[in-house]
Design a protein around this motif. Structure first.
Motif, PDB file in Angstrom:
ATOM      1  N   ASP A  53     -10.669  -9.998  -5.646  1.00 41.00           N
ATOM      2  CA  ASP A  53      -9.587  -9.110  -5.220  1.00 41.00           C
ATOM      3  C   ASP A  53      -9.782  -7.717  -5.816  1.00 41.00           C
ATOM      4  O   ASP A  53      -9.607  -6.700  -5.143  1.00 41.00           O
ATOM      5  CB  ASP A  53      -8.233  -9.670  -5.657  1.00 41.00           C
ATOM      6  CG  ASP A  53      -7.808 -10.886  -4.843  1.00 41.00           C
ATOM      7  OD1 ASP A  53      -8.487 -11.182  -3.842  1.00 41.00           O
ATOM      8  OD2 ASP A  53      -6.818 -11.534  -5.216  1.00 41.00           O
ATOM      9  N   ARG A 135      -1.701  -7.023  -0.286  1.00 42.67           N
ATOM     10  CA  ARG A 135      -3.078  -7.462  -0.539  1.00 42.67           C
ATOM     11  C   ARG A 135      -4.094  -6.416  -0.124  1.00 42.67           C
ATOM     12  O   ARG A 135      -5.127  -6.239  -0.771  1.00 42.67           O
ATOM     13  CB  ARG A 135      -3.328  -8.781   0.219  1.00 42.67           C
ATOM     14  CG  ARG A 135      -4.721  -9.350   0.037  1.00 42.67           C
ATOM     15  CD  ARG A 135      -4.999  -9.696  -1.418  1.00 42.67           C
ATOM     16  NE  ARG A 135      -6.319 -10.239  -1.545  1.00 42.67           N
ATOM     17  CZ  ARG A 135      -7.423  -9.513  -1.610  1.00 42.67           C
ATOM     18  NH1 ARG A 135      -7.349  -8.200  -1.563  1.00 42.67           N
ATOM     19  NH2 ARG A 135      -8.611 -10.080  -1.742  1.00 42.67           N
ATOM     20  N   ASN A 136      -3.823  -5.714   0.977  1.00 42.49           N
ATOM     21  CA  ASN A 136      -4.760  -4.711   1.487  1.00 42.49           C
ATOM     22  C   ASN A 136      -4.300  -3.321   1.072  1.00 42.49           C
ATOM     23  O   ASN A 136      -3.228  -2.871   1.467  1.00 42.49           O
ATOM     24  CB  ASN A 136      -4.853  -4.813   3.010  1.00 42.49           C
ATOM     25  CG  ASN A 136      -5.386  -6.152   3.458  1.00 42.49           C
ATOM     26  OD1 ASN A 136      -6.535  -6.495   3.227  1.00 42.49           O
ATOM     27  ND2 ASN A 136      -4.525  -6.957   4.095  1.00 42.49           N
ATOM     28  N   LYS A 189       0.313  -5.850   4.162  1.00 40.06           N
ATOM     29  CA  LYS A 189       0.414  -7.222   3.675  1.00 40.06           C
ATOM     30  C   LYS A 189      -0.559  -8.116   4.439  1.00 40.06           C
ATOM     31  O   LYS A 189      -0.769  -7.946   5.637  1.00 40.06           O
ATOM     32  CB  LYS A 189       1.839  -7.734   3.847  1.00 40.06           C
ATOM     33  CG  LYS A 189       2.875  -7.003   3.004  1.00 40.06           C
ATOM     34  CD  LYS A 189       4.291  -7.376   3.405  1.00 40.06           C
ATOM     35  CE  LYS A 189       4.532  -8.859   3.270  1.00 40.06           C
ATOM     36  NZ  LYS A 189       5.929  -9.230   3.603  1.00 40.06           N
ATOM     37  N   SER A 190      -1.146  -9.071   3.738  1.00 40.01           N
ATOM     38  CA  SER A 190      -2.098  -9.972   4.380  1.00 40.01           C
ATOM     39  C   SER A 190      -1.450 -10.785   5.490  1.00 40.01           C
ATOM     40  O   SER A 190      -2.106 -11.145   6.476  1.00 40.01           O
ATOM     41  CB  SER A 190      -2.722 -10.906   3.342  1.00 40.01           C
ATOM     42  OG  SER A 190      -1.716 -11.647   2.661  1.00 40.01           O
ATOM     43  N   GLU A 224      -6.883 -18.069   3.266  1.00 44.67           N
ATOM     44  CA  GLU A 224      -7.006 -16.630   3.070  1.00 44.67           C
ATOM     45  C   GLU A 224      -8.409 -16.226   3.500  1.00 44.67           C
ATOM     46  O   GLU A 224      -9.400 -16.730   2.967  1.00 44.67           O
ATOM     47  CB  GLU A 224      -6.776 -16.258   1.601  1.00 44.67           C
ATOM     48  CG  GLU A 224      -6.811 -14.759   1.358  1.00 44.67           C
ATOM     49  CD  GLU A 224      -6.612 -14.392  -0.093  1.00 44.67           C
ATOM     50  OE1 GLU A 224      -5.470 -14.067  -0.480  1.00 44.67           O
ATOM     51  OE2 GLU A 224      -7.608 -14.437  -0.847  1.00 44.67           O
ATOM     52  N   THR A 226     -11.168 -13.140   4.162  1.00 47.85           N
ATOM     53  CA  THR A 226     -11.545 -11.756   3.864  1.00 47.85           C
ATOM     54  C   THR A 226     -12.763 -11.393   4.693  1.00 47.85           C
ATOM     55  O   THR A 226     -13.764 -12.122   4.686  1.00 47.85           O
ATOM     56  CB  THR A 226     -11.875 -11.572   2.375  1.00 47.85           C
ATOM     57  OG1 THR A 226     -10.718 -11.873   1.602  1.00 47.85           O
ATOM     58  CG2 THR A 226     -12.315 -10.147   2.089  1.00 47.85           C
ATOM     59  N   THR A 236      -8.081  -8.462   4.215  1.00 45.20           N
ATOM     60  CA  THR A 236      -7.737  -9.854   3.942  1.00 45.20           C
ATOM     61  C   THR A 236      -6.497 -10.247   4.726  1.00 45.20           C
ATOM     62  O   THR A 236      -5.552  -9.460   4.850  1.00 45.20           O
ATOM     63  CB  THR A 236      -7.478 -10.066   2.437  1.00 45.20           C
ATOM     64  OG1 THR A 236      -8.686  -9.807   1.720  1.00 45.20           O
ATOM     65  CG2 THR A 236      -7.033 -11.492   2.147  1.00 45.20           C
ATOM     66  N   CYS A 237      -6.513 -11.447   5.272  1.00 49.52           N
ATOM     67  CA  CYS A 237      -5.346 -11.943   5.999  1.00 49.52           C
ATOM     68  C   CYS A 237      -5.118 -13.399   5.656  1.00 49.52           C
ATOM     69  O   CYS A 237      -6.002 -14.072   5.108  1.00 49.52           O
ATOM     70  CB  CYS A 237      -5.525 -11.765   7.501  1.00 49.52           C
ATOM     71  SG  CYS A 237      -6.803 -12.819   8.204  1.00 49.52           S
TER      72      CYS A 237
END
Length: 270
Positions: A53, A135-136, A189-190, A224, A226, A236-237
């Motif tokens: 991350d 996250r992103n 947000k992922s 998850e 990436t 990332t989702c």
């Protein structure tokens, strides 16, 4: 009683905020020594996921990647610190030495003058620090502003080949003082990112970023995922395991990460 001392915990700042911290620098150093993200993470220490991350965030925010994935070889690949990454580590450590020396001189002068509430100041700085759960995290310069009456469409260039669009209220745009060329954070947000493997599919989402799957972390229900963009940045989702299976999502597969412009949050540092 021993006088309280300011200790250097330096971070390097870009136009839009902190980019490098001591923990991240130590992670980069260990990657340079070991050539393995797993071994580097254990040495810091960080979890494997937290290490990746951090690397993804640094690569997304830096002008060029600091760490690259290496494929092939007897060990099946690994990670490598780029020449740019090596320069950033060397610069950080050189500045850190000077930074600590300056803090020691400042502490000495303050103690000679009767001291000050160093602990209180440290608490204040700690409380004012900001972290985000998004996250992103991307950064770039604003290349377009379109007034839609009650909202603004803002275009942010991440690199030579990639732009993303955000739609925010007019009041927010004015509050942030957005102008062409201004550096901003773009947060996504992922859970707001979706995936597609069909290059012929037409989508209404303004943001469509093609890359290749680099990591898949499987969970009981959701995975998850990436993917790495051609520029070295990553997205990332979170998608269900069933969706991953249906789409054939696995490492190396070309994938489009798409998200609505309304899912992008913009931030700046004054």
């Amino acid at each position: 009683m021993t006088a309280t001392r300011f200790l250097a915990r330096m971070s390097l700042e870009t136009e839009i905020g902190a980019a490098l911290s001591d923990t991240r620098i130590r992670l980069l150093e260990e990657i340079g020594h070991k050539g393995s993200i797993n071994q580097a993470a254990k040495a810091v220490p960080l979890s494997y996921k937290a290490a990746w991350d951090a690397i993804d965030t640094m690569n997304n925010l830096a002008p060029e990647p600091l760490v690259v994935r290496v494929t092939g070889g007897r060990q099946g690949g690994g990670t490598r610190l780029t020449e740019y990454g090596q320069k950033m580590v060397a610069m950080y450590r050189a500045l850190e030495i000077e930074y600590q020396a300056a803090l020691d001189r400042l502490t000495e002068r303050l103690n000679e003058a009767g001291g000050c509430d160093i602990r209180g100041f440290q608490k204040l700085m700690h409380r004012m620090s900001l972290k985000t759960s998004a996250r992103n995290q991307f950064s770039g310069a604003i290349t377009g502003l379109r007034d839609g009456g009650v909202d603004y469409e803002v275009r942010v260039r991440l690199d030579a080949d990639t732009e993303i669009a955000a739609v925010i209220t007019k009041a927010s745009a004015e509050n942030l003082g957005l102008t062409i060329g201004k550096e901003v954070f773009a947060l996504v947000k992922s859970s707001s990112v979706m995936l597609s493997v069909d290059q012929t599919m037409r989508l209404t989402a303004r943001n469509q970023l093609w890359g290749k799957v680099a990591e898949v972390h499987a969970g009981p229900v959701n995975n998850e995922v990436t993917l790495v963009l051609p520029s070295g940045r990553s997205v990332t989702c979170v998608v269900t395991g069933e969706s991953c299976k249906a789409l054939g999502i696995e490492v190396g597969v070309p994938v489009c990460a798409f998200f609505k412009s309304s899912s992008v949050i913009l931030a700046i540092y004054d």
